[in-house]
Scaffold this motif. Structure first.
Motif, mmCIF file in Angstrom:
data_model
loop_
_atom_site.group_PDB
_atom_site.id
_atom_site.type_symbol
_atom_site.label_atom_id
_atom_site.label_comp_id
_atom_site.label_asym_id
_atom_site.label_seq_id
_atom_site.Cartn_x
_atom_site.Cartn_y
_atom_site.Cartn_z
ATOM 1 N N MET A 43 0.834 -1.208 0.000
ATOM 2 C CA MET A 43 0.000 0.000 0.000
ATOM 3 C C MET A 43 0.874 1.266 0.000
ATOM 4 O O MET A 43 0.659 2.175 -0.780
ATOM 5 N N ILE A 44 1.855 1.311 0.900
ATOM 6 C CA ILE A 44 2.704 2.493 1.015
ATOM 7 C C ILE A 44 3.502 2.695 -0.262
ATOM 8 O O ILE A 44 3.621 3.809 -0.768
ATOM 9 N N SER B 11 2.778 1.767 -3.228
ATOM 10 C CA SER B 11 1.923 2.166 -4.344
ATOM 11 C C SER B 11 1.631 3.665 -4.303
ATOM 12 O O SER B 11 1.499 4.313 -5.342
ATOM 13 N N ILE B 12 1.536 4.224 -3.111
ATOM 14 C CA ILE B 12 1.295 5.664 -2.969
ATOM 15 C C ILE B 12 2.474 6.462 -3.525
ATOM 16 O O ILE B 12 2.287 7.472 -4.216
ATOM 17 N N PHE B 13 3.678 5.993 -3.234
ATOM 18 C CA PHE B 13 4.888 6.715 -3.648
ATOM 19 C C PHE B 13 5.467 6.209 -4.968
ATOM 20 O O PHE B 13 6.558 6.618 -5.353
ATOM 21 N N SER B 14 4.753 5.333 -5.649
ATOM 22 C CA SER B 14 5.246 4.798 -6.918
ATOM 23 C C SER B 14 5.171 5.819 -8.051
ATOM 24 O O SER B 14 5.754 5.621 -9.111
ATOM 25 N N LYS C 221 4.250 12.683 -7.291
ATOM 26 C CA LYS C 221 3.131 13.602 -7.135
ATOM 27 C C LYS C 221 3.439 14.625 -6.040
ATOM 28 O O LYS C 221 4.126 14.295 -5.067
ATOM 29 N N ASN D 25 2.910 13.604 -2.406
ATOM 30 C CA ASN D 25 3.910 12.757 -1.760
ATOM 31 C C ASN D 25 4.936 13.590 -0.993
ATOM 32 O O ASN D 25 5.336 13.229 0.119
ATOM 33 N N ILE E 113 3.293 14.844 2.151
ATOM 34 C CA ILE E 113 3.224 13.799 3.182
ATOM 35 C C ILE E 113 4.549 13.686 3.917
ATOM 36 O O ILE E 113 4.597 13.651 5.149
ATOM 37 N N ASN F 173 9.136 8.498 -9.645
ATOM 38 C CA ASN F 173 8.479 8.059 -8.417
ATOM 39 C C ASN F 173 9.004 8.884 -7.250
ATOM 40 O O ASN F 173 9.884 9.733 -7.425
#
Length: 305
Positions: A1-2, A4-7, A10, A13, A16, A70
């Protein structure tokens, strides 16, 4: 999950990571943040440098195509501050690391083959300046020698350029000392304290953190070197410079006079870039999550020990 967010790269990111680092900074520097005005201003300056390091690292990586598009690099960078929050407590260490960042940026950009002499001068200048704040950052001068081997084999004159950058800082330092203290060089300008006493690491908390850090580092470094042959030929010297930067950072930590975790600050950036490259070539998503999970869970477990 983590992962995939930073893949993807953006803006959210970076936000965050910045929020997480700010929270870590407040926890680490709580007493200084709520003290007299001078301490508050000092704490805010350290926070400003820390946040600037995040944006600068992201700029260096994206500008020089060191990873795919990424945010793994800044994600890892932020997590390392969680692993060693003491790295945000010392302004001299943060400033020295910032100047090493500037030097690393110039050395990595040599792959463009543009303004080589200027970049070599700048790199030596920044490393010399970093040395005034933390003496053992002088070891990063070896990166300039590595860059000379890769980019200036046929131009002996370029070997004199870094020495000019070093001499420039020395002259500026002497001018400052003459005006302020009426001496050329003060002993405090180059405090060469070292320590090979590792008893501060002799606790369950530190052993856990160091085990996770160096096990991960050795593992990803092996994969990093194995995949270098697949990298863009033009960028290979830059990748080798990053690898050497990580090795020098480990040497700095080994001889650092203070052993509380802050000495690993110089390792954060090269480690993060190497980690990002590793995560790009690993196809097993669960394995990526395990690596990142370790960096997240370790400081939490360490607090409970």
């Amino acid at each position: 999950m983590i992962t995939s967010i930073f893949s993807k790269s953006k803006p959210i990111n970076i936000i965050i990571v910045v929020v997480v680092v700010i929270l870590l900074f407040v926890i680490t520097n709580y007493t200084q943040l709520f003290n007299d005005l001078n301490n508050v201003l000092l704490a805010l300056s350290k926070l400003g440098i820390t946040l600037f390091l995040i944006f600068l690292l992201d700029f260096i990586v994206s500008k020089n195509d060191l990873t795919q598009r990424n945010s793994y690099t800044i994600m890892t960078f932020g997590l390392l501050f969680g692993l060693f929050p003491q790295a945000m407590k010392y302004s001299d260490l943060l400033l020295s690391n910032l100047f090493v960042f500037f030097a690393l940026r110039r050395l990595i950009s040599l792959h463009s083959k543009l303004s080589i002499k200027k970049k070599l001068f700048d790199a030596a200048f920044w490393i010399a300046l970093a040395t005034l704040f933390y003496f053992w950052s002088i070891l990063f001068f070896a990166l300039v020698l590595v860059a000379l081997i890769y980019y200036s084999q046929n131009d002996i004159k370029n070997t004199l350029v870094p020495l000019t950058g070093l001499a420039t800082v020395m002259v500026l330092l002497m001018v400052y000392n003459i005006f302020m203290y009426d001496v050329f060089i003060r002993p405090s300008n180059f405090e060469r304290y070292t320590s090979l006493d590792y008893t501060p690491y002799n606790s369950t908390e530190n052993i856990l953190k160091l085990t996770v850090l160096f096990t991960s580092y050795i593992w990803i470094l092996i994969y990093y070197f194995r995949t270098l042959s697949d990298k863009n030929k033009k960028l290979k010297p830059s990748y080798f410079i990053i690898a050497w930067a990580s090795i020098i950072a480990v040497l700095v930590a080994i001889i650092a006079p203070i052993k509380n975790g802050s000495e690993f600050l110089f390792l954060f950036a090269p480690f993060s870039i190497i980690m990002a490259n590793y995560m790009e070539v690993i196809t097993e998503r669960w394995f990526k999550e395990v690596f990142i999970g370790l960096l997240i869970i370790t400081p939490i477990i360490a607090l409970l020990l």
